[in-house]
Design an enzyme around this catalytic site. Sequence first.
Site: not given
Length: 343
Positions: A84, A87, A149, A257, A317
């Site tokens: 975290e 990032h 986000h 999806h 992906h």
Amino acid sequence: MRESASVDKAAFNWLRRLAIFTLVFSLCVVVLGASTRLKDAGLGCPDWPGCYGQLLVPQSEHAVSHANQLYPARPVEAHKAWYEMVHRYLAGTLGLLIVALAAMTLTQHRQHHRLVVLTLVLVGVVFFQAALGMWTVTMKLFPTVVMGHLLGGFLTVSLLALLVSMLTLKTRIELDKTTFFFARLAWALVIIQVALGGWTAANYAATVCTQLPICEADWWQQLNLAGAFKFWGHGTNMYEYAPHLTPDIKITIHALHRIGALIVGSLLMILILRLAQQQDSLSSRWALLLSVLTLGQIGLGIANVQLHLPLAIAVAHNFGGCLLIAALTVLNCRVISCRKQYR
């Protein structure tokens, strides 16, 4: 005059180099962000912008003990916290790079209005991204914010790719009206499909369907559209692992999806075929690029199902979706000739 032209060319080259570097850097941030989310490390640091009240992850025994006292419901898990914090710092660095791009265009390329507008839009996007990053933590992985986000990160990459194309590519694509229509439609539907993928991940529904092509045999009997698209008002403040969602809601999200993937994949194949029929080398190269990205995404999506969402394939992906949006953004801009020659 020659000296002035040389200075302008040098400034342009520096802007182009910085734009390319920032684009590559943004892709790294997107990959790390996806890894952070998929490793369930989004709350690795339960506060913002620090980590347990510190600039870095608590490491000493005393610091860890103090952090655990401050956040007893979220004891320190160092590996998640480091994901975290790295990032966050890389995202902050990306923000500084984008501000530098805007400063360069304002001071050295003010006459090129589209460059100025694009870099200023990028500054606005990256600041909003910072706010979404903060809300992701302070709102405890609220799904709507998490999805926003993700889309914000992809938008940042796409705008940077557009900027690089404006600074490097010399020719635009001439398409007939039908192919142009399919390019625009594919662009819009891929964005919606990526949003659906982000919504699936944000609601921890990625592994709820384990069969192909859609879901388990009776999936259509469990559809709950009202519950699947409830963007606020969940009556809870705990969203990690989505304990507030019933199985039918998760199945609905995932199944939609999958259905979206079938529709978008078919549309992209039509666009690719039409690009290949344009009989010019530039359109053929775009057809090849979109073929690789589309088939890659399909293959990675199937692998995610068959292999039960391994981290590397799930991140790939995610990354493929980002590249697909960026490519279609540039393609559509090139079609409408939004770039001028700046040399």
